[in-house]
Scaffold this motif. Structure first.
Motif, PDB file in Angstrom:
ATOM      1  N   PRO B  40      -5.133  -4.412   0.972  1.00  0.00           N
ATOM      2  CA  PRO B  40      -4.611  -3.131   0.489  1.00  0.00           C
ATOM      3  C   PRO B  40      -4.882  -1.995   1.468  1.00  0.00           C
ATOM      4  CG  PRO B  40      -6.536  -3.809  -0.795  1.00  0.00           C
ATOM      5  CD  PRO B  40      -6.196  -4.940   0.102  1.00  0.00           C
ATOM      6  N   SER B  41      -4.143  -0.913   1.305  1.00  0.00           N
ATOM      7  CA  SER B  41      -4.300   0.261   2.156  1.00  0.00           C
ATOM      8  C   SER B  41      -5.709   0.821   2.021  1.00  0.00           C
ATOM      9  CB  SER B  41      -3.265   1.296   1.734  1.00  0.00           C
ATOM     10  OG  SER B  41      -3.436   2.463   2.464  1.00  0.00           O
ATOM     11  N   GLY B  42      -6.311   1.162   3.136  1.00  0.00           N
ATOM     12  CA  GLY B  42      -7.661   1.732   3.100  1.00  0.00           C
ATOM     13  C   GLY B  42      -8.764   0.690   3.086  1.00  0.00           C
ATOM     14  N   HIS B 209       2.151  -6.470   6.271  1.00  0.00           N
ATOM     15  CA  HIS B 209       2.490  -6.640   4.859  1.00  0.00           C
ATOM     16  C   HIS B 209       3.668  -7.602   4.715  1.00  0.00           C
ATOM     17  CE1 HIS B 209      -0.321  -3.722   3.418  1.00  0.00           C
ATOM     18  NE2 HIS B 209       0.149  -2.798   4.222  1.00  0.00           N
ATOM     19  N   GLU B 210       4.101  -8.185   5.853  1.00  0.00           N
ATOM     20  CA  GLU B 210       5.227  -9.123   5.827  1.00  0.00           C
ATOM     21  C   GLU B 210       4.694 -10.513   5.494  1.00  0.00           C
ATOM     22  OE1 GLU B 210       8.450  -8.495   6.242  1.00  0.00           O
ATOM     23  OE2 GLU B 210       8.067  -6.334   6.523  1.00  0.00           O
ATOM     24  N   MET B 211       4.665 -10.849   4.197  1.00  0.00           N
ATOM     25  CA  MET B 211       4.088 -12.132   3.791  1.00  0.00           C
ATOM     26  C   MET B 211       4.906 -13.307   4.319  1.00  0.00           C
ATOM     27  SD  MET B 211       1.372 -11.357   2.498  1.00  0.00           S
ATOM     28  CE  MET B 211       0.818  -9.683   2.462  1.00  0.00           C
ATOM     29  N   GLY B 212       6.205 -13.092   4.450  1.00  0.00           N
ATOM     30  CA  GLY B 212       7.073 -14.156   4.980  1.00  0.00           C
ATOM     31  C   GLY B 212       6.646 -14.526   6.393  1.00  0.00           C
ATOM     32  N   PHE B 213       6.382 -13.507   7.185  1.00  0.00           N
ATOM     33  CA  PHE B 213       5.952 -13.726   8.563  1.00  0.00           C
ATOM     34  C   PHE B 213       4.613 -14.443   8.579  1.00  0.00           C
ATOM     35  CE2 PHE B 213       3.496 -12.334  12.255  1.00  0.00           C
ATOM     36  CZ  PHE B 213       4.352 -12.649  13.295  1.00  0.00           C
ATOM     37  N   PHE B 223      -7.838 -12.134   4.133  1.00  0.00           N
ATOM     38  CA  PHE B 223      -7.585 -11.061   3.165  1.00  0.00           C
ATOM     39  C   PHE B 223      -8.796 -10.137   3.157  1.00  0.00           C
ATOM     40  CE2 PHE B 223      -8.029  -9.702  -1.396  1.00  0.00           C
ATOM     41  CZ  PHE B 223      -7.065  -8.703  -1.329  1.00  0.00           C
ATOM     42  N   LEU B 224      -8.569  -8.908   3.615  1.00  0.00           N
ATOM     43  CA  LEU B 224      -9.652  -7.933   3.701  1.00  0.00           C
ATOM     44  C   LEU B 224      -9.550  -6.986   2.512  1.00  0.00           C
ATOM     45  CD1 LEU B 224     -11.926  -6.963   5.662  1.00  0.00           C
ATOM     46  CD2 LEU B 224     -10.258  -5.439   6.676  1.00  0.00           C
ATOM     47  N   ASP B 225     -10.648  -6.791   1.810  1.00  0.00           N
ATOM     48  CA  ASP B 225     -10.619  -5.866   0.672  1.00  0.00           C
ATOM     49  C   ASP B 225     -11.970  -5.176   0.576  1.00  0.00           C
ATOM     50  OD1 ASP B 225      -9.732  -4.487  -1.494  1.00  0.00           O
ATOM     51  OD2 ASP B 225     -10.030  -6.126  -2.923  1.00  0.00           O
ATOM     52  N   GLY B 226     -11.940  -3.858   0.542  1.00  0.00           N
ATOM     53  CA  GLY B 226     -13.190  -3.103   0.432  1.00  0.00           C
ATOM     54  C   GLY B 226     -14.147  -3.343   1.578  1.00  0.00           C
ATOM     55  N   SER B 249      -3.928 -10.198  -7.461  1.00  0.00           N
ATOM     56  CA  SER B 249      -3.318  -8.929  -7.873  1.00  0.00           C
ATOM     57  C   SER B 249      -2.668  -8.224  -6.682  1.00  0.00           C
ATOM     58  CB  SER B 249      -4.347  -8.035  -8.570  1.00  0.00           C
ATOM     59  OG  SER B 249      -4.991  -7.204  -7.638  1.00  0.00           O
ATOM     60  N   PHE B 250      -3.286  -8.400  -5.472  1.00  0.00           N
ATOM     61  CA  PHE B 250      -2.678  -7.791  -4.275  1.00  0.00           C
ATOM     62  C   PHE B 250      -1.316  -8.423  -3.983  1.00  0.00           C
ATOM     63  CE2 PHE B 250      -2.030  -8.115   0.391  1.00  0.00           C
ATOM     64  CZ  PHE B 250      -1.822  -6.778   0.663  1.00  0.00           C
ATOM     65  N   LEU B 251      -1.278  -9.758  -4.042  1.00  0.00           N
ATOM     66  CA  LEU B 251      -0.029 -10.460  -3.741  1.00  0.00           C
ATOM     67  C   LEU B 251       1.055 -10.119  -4.754  1.00  0.00           C
ATOM     68  CD1 LEU B 251      -1.299 -13.971  -2.597  1.00  0.00           C
ATOM     69  CD2 LEU B 251      -0.306 -12.166  -1.189  1.00  0.00           C
ATOM     70  N   SER B 252       0.654  -9.935  -6.007  1.00  0.00           N
ATOM     71  CA  SER B 252       1.659  -9.614  -7.018  1.00  0.00           C
ATOM     72  C   SER B 252       2.279  -8.244  -6.754  1.00  0.00           C
ATOM     73  CB  SER B 252       1.036  -9.647  -8.414  1.00  0.00           C
ATOM     74  OG  SER B 252       0.163  -8.556  -8.560  1.00  0.00           O
ATOM     75  N   LYS B 253       1.526  -7.380  -6.031  1.00  0.00           N
ATOM     76  CA  LYS B 253       2.067  -6.049  -5.725  1.00  0.00           C
ATOM     77  C   LYS B 253       2.990  -6.072  -4.512  1.00  0.00           C
ATOM     78  CE  LYS B 253      -1.834  -3.631  -7.594  1.00  0.00           C
ATOM     79  NZ  LYS B 253      -3.203  -3.468  -7.102  1.00  0.00           N
ATOM     80  N   VAL B 254       2.635  -6.861  -3.490  1.00  0.00           N
ATOM     81  CA  VAL B 254       3.442  -6.805  -2.263  1.00  0.00           C
ATOM     82  C   VAL B 254       4.625  -7.756  -2.276  1.00  0.00           C
ATOM     83  CG1 VAL B 254       1.613  -5.965  -0.757  1.00  0.00           C
ATOM     84  CG2 VAL B 254       1.918  -8.415  -1.040  1.00  0.00           C
ATOM     85  N   LEU B 255       4.560  -8.785  -3.078  1.00  0.00           N
ATOM     86  CA  LEU B 255       5.660  -9.762  -3.037  1.00  0.00           C
ATOM     87  C   LEU B 255       6.833  -9.332  -3.918  1.00  0.00           C
ATOM     88  CD1 LEU B 255       3.779 -13.184  -2.881  1.00  0.00           C
ATOM     89  CD2 LEU B 255       4.991 -11.974  -1.066  1.00  0.00           C
TER      90      LEU B 255
END
Ligand SMILES: Nc1ncnc2c1ncn2[C@@H]1O[C@H](COP(=O)(O)OP(=O)(O)O)[C@@H](O)[C@H]1O
Ligand SMILES: [Mg+2]
Lengths: 335, 255
Positions: B40-42, B209-213, B223-226, B249-255
């Motif tokens: 995620p951003s940040g 953020h290009e999951m296809g790539f 996967f980096l978080d926090g 939850s991250f994947l559900s947002k970007v896909l």
């Protein structure tokens, strides 16, 4: 253009009444200026001659602005010499001002506190005191320091002894005063330019492996130029005229040369006009130069480069001409 | 010989003004592999990428590129901080591509590709130009060499930026969201160049953020978080069957 059916509709352009009143006022003022510039006044003397034994006298007239005297002095060698000194003063003081100003701006932005504080102090001091005072200060510096010695600070080791009076001749004092003063103003202009360059440009340069100096020279400064040039042009023009203050410390630049002449012949007004004409000529040349410099450093910043003055004049003339053309009926649009 | 990984990080930390952005990142990038960094951003993706080429200095942990410590040199059992010149030399071996392209606005496309070669590598102008033309050809922009960046589309600018980085013959390429600033229809042309580069064997770390790539090209996904790596592994497994709730939850947002 619109038509109703096949009947041609005449297009009535918007009338700009206020604009035309403004134009009329401007024209009247211009006419007044030209009139007074070319007016003549009585000299208080008469030309008398005998016409069939009778003495007739006519009052003599002369130009209000003494154009004949202006013409006489415009190209004398004293004025030319003064003009040359003015140009020399302006050029050298600006070279000093720009290079020192750029250095101070870079110091000011350095992460090193000592460097940035010294830069700030410099600007504070030289902007905070009148240039006239600085001029008199440098011209009289020999009072404070009669001798200049070069050696190791605080140690009794010296290499060179010089008499300050022989170095700080009026011309050199004027250069130092005007140059150091200008550097304070130029440093602020340069800083604004450096700050205007996108940080991403510096990152990209760093990621290629450029050192800080290389980044500054090859990426930041060339792009900052676009922001720095216009106010620097103003500074050059301003310096051209500020250099006339040097006459106070007996540098015979343009204003000084004029003052030398009118102090002996009392033709103050004509000589002021003479030097004003020269200042205007140089300013005009500088403005043209500035335009082309701005165009050069704008490369890459705009998709299409700005028009040259000639191109712009052409569009202006076309624009004015179209105002006087009667609008044609909207015919060709409708078929 | 068993080769050392191109990038190895263990416990890398970084904080700004007391706020911990990276809280112990562990990650390994093998030679010739493509590693995608998602999150995620940040979450500190850009910060970590910038630590790799020392645009940022990490506070703690061990970060090595090509076996060498980033920013330090170990000699006689002591760590010596590298001087500016050495840091610049190390950076020149790592290419970086930015989200906002960051092409040099005052230089033409060709000059953008030659300036690093000439100023940093001391290459002759002729050879630099020849190399630049070859690379422009490779990214499909050989007819744009005299243009200024402002005259190009976003996709074209990003391809030039990739070519500019490649002109330094880097051993590692870092991409920070290279397609995030692009119009959707221009994303493909940039990804194509990147796939091509991956195929040629370049070691790449790609924040995207290009999951296809990521699915198609990456050898490993992190996967980096926090500020910590929450999950990593083969993209097919990680992206199709995430084990952590956060990645789900991250994947559900970007896909
Ligand atoms: N120079 C900086 N100074 C202070 N905080 C920063 C700086 N750069 C990044 N940060 C903070 O660090 C966090 C991570 O940033 P970043 O690495 O850019 O995240 P990402 O690229 O994953 O979106 C953010 O909260 C951001 O606000
Ligand atoms: Mg980021």
């Amino acid at each position: 253009m619109s038509t109703n059916g096949d009947a041609t509709t005449r297009v009535v352009p918007v009338r700009h009444v206020k604009q035309w009143i403004g134009v009329a006022v401007a024209m009247v003022v211009l006419a007044m200026i030209i009139h007074t510039l070319l007016s003549k006044v009585g000299t208080g003397t008469y030309h008398c001659h005998l016409v069939s034994g009778i003495r007739r006298c006519v009052p003599l007239h002369t130009w209000r602005f003494s154009w004949n005297i202006v013409g006489q002095y415009l190209t004398t060698s004293e004025i030319f010499h003064g003009l040359l000194v003015t140009i020399e003063l302006t050029v050298i003081a600006m070279v000093v001002g720009i290079s020192l100003g750029m250095t101070i701006a870079i110091m000011r932005m350095s992460p090193n506190r000592v460097l940035s504080a010294s830069a700030w102090s410099y600007t504070w001091f030289f902007r905070g005191t009148p240039v006239l005072v600085q001029l008199l200060f440098w011209a009289n510096i020999a009072i404070l320091y009669p001798k200049l010695t070069i050696g190791i600070p605080f140690l009794p080791v010296t290499f060179i002894h010089l008499s300050v009076n022989s170095i700080f001749v009026p011309f050199f004092a004027a250069i130092v005063a005007l140059g150091l003063n200008e550097a304070a103003y130029m440093s602020e202009i340069a800083r604004a330019g450096l700050l205007a360059v996108d940080e991403g440009q510096v990152e990209a340069a760093s990621s290629l492996g450029m050192t800080r100096g290389q980044t500054l020279r090859n990426v930041v400064i060339p792009q900052a130029m676009r922001v720095i040039i216009p106010p620097t042009g103003n500074e050059v023009i301003s310096m051209l005229k500020t250099s006339s203050l040097a006459s106070i410390v007996s540098v015979t630049e343009l204003a000084g040369a004029a003052s030398n002449i009118y102090s002996s012949n009392y033709e103050i007004m004509p000589l002021l006009i003479v030097i004003s004409i020269w200042y205007l000529i140089i300013t005009t040349i500088l403005s043209i130069g500035q335009y082309y410099l701005e165009r050069y450093f704008a490369k890459g910043a705009l998709r299409t480069p700005p028009p040259t003055p000639i191109q712009r004049m052409r569009t202006d003339v076309r624009g004015i001409a179209s105002k006087f053309r009667t609008p044609r009926p909207a015919r060709e649009g409708a078929r | 010989m068993t080769s050392v990984p191109m990038v190895s990080a263990s416990g890398v930390c970084k904080s700004y003004a007391g706020i911990e952005v990276l809280r112990g990142v562990d990650l390994t990038v093998n030679r010739g592999e493509v590693t995608c960094l998602i999150g995620p951003s940040g979450s500190g993706k850009s910060t970590f990428l910038r630590c790799i080429n020392h645009l940022e200095k990490h506070d703690a942990g061990e970060l090595r590129v090509d076996g060498d410590l980033v920013g330090y040199e170990a000699r006689n059992g002591k760590l010596y901080e590298l001087n500016d010149k050495r840091i610049c030399q190390k950076r020149s071996e790592i290419g970086m591509v930015f989200q906002r392209f960051n092409l040099f606005q005052h230089l033409t496309v060709l000059e953008n590709l030659t300036i690093g070669q000439i100023k940093v590598r001391g290459q002759s102008t002729d050879r630099a130009k020849a190399k630049a033309r070859e690379l422009l050809d490779r990214v499909g922009l050989d007819n744009k060499e005299k243009h200024y960046p402002s005259q190009l589309s976003g996709g074209q600018q990003q391809r030039v930026a990739i070519a500019r980085a490649l002109a330094m013959e880097p051993k590692l390429m870092l991409f920070d969201e290279p397609t995030s600033a692009l119009d959707p229809e221009l994303v493909g042309e940039v990804l194509d160049v990147m796939k091509d580069l991956a195929q040629s064997g370049m070691t790449m770390v790609v924040v995207t953020h290009e999951m296809g790539f990521a699915r198609e090209v990456a050898d490993t996904v992190y996967f980096l978080d926090g500020g910590v790596i929450e999950e990593s592994g083969n993209p097919r497994e990680v992206l199709s069957a995430p084990s952590s709730e956060r990645l789900k939850s991250f994947l559900s947002k970007v896909l």
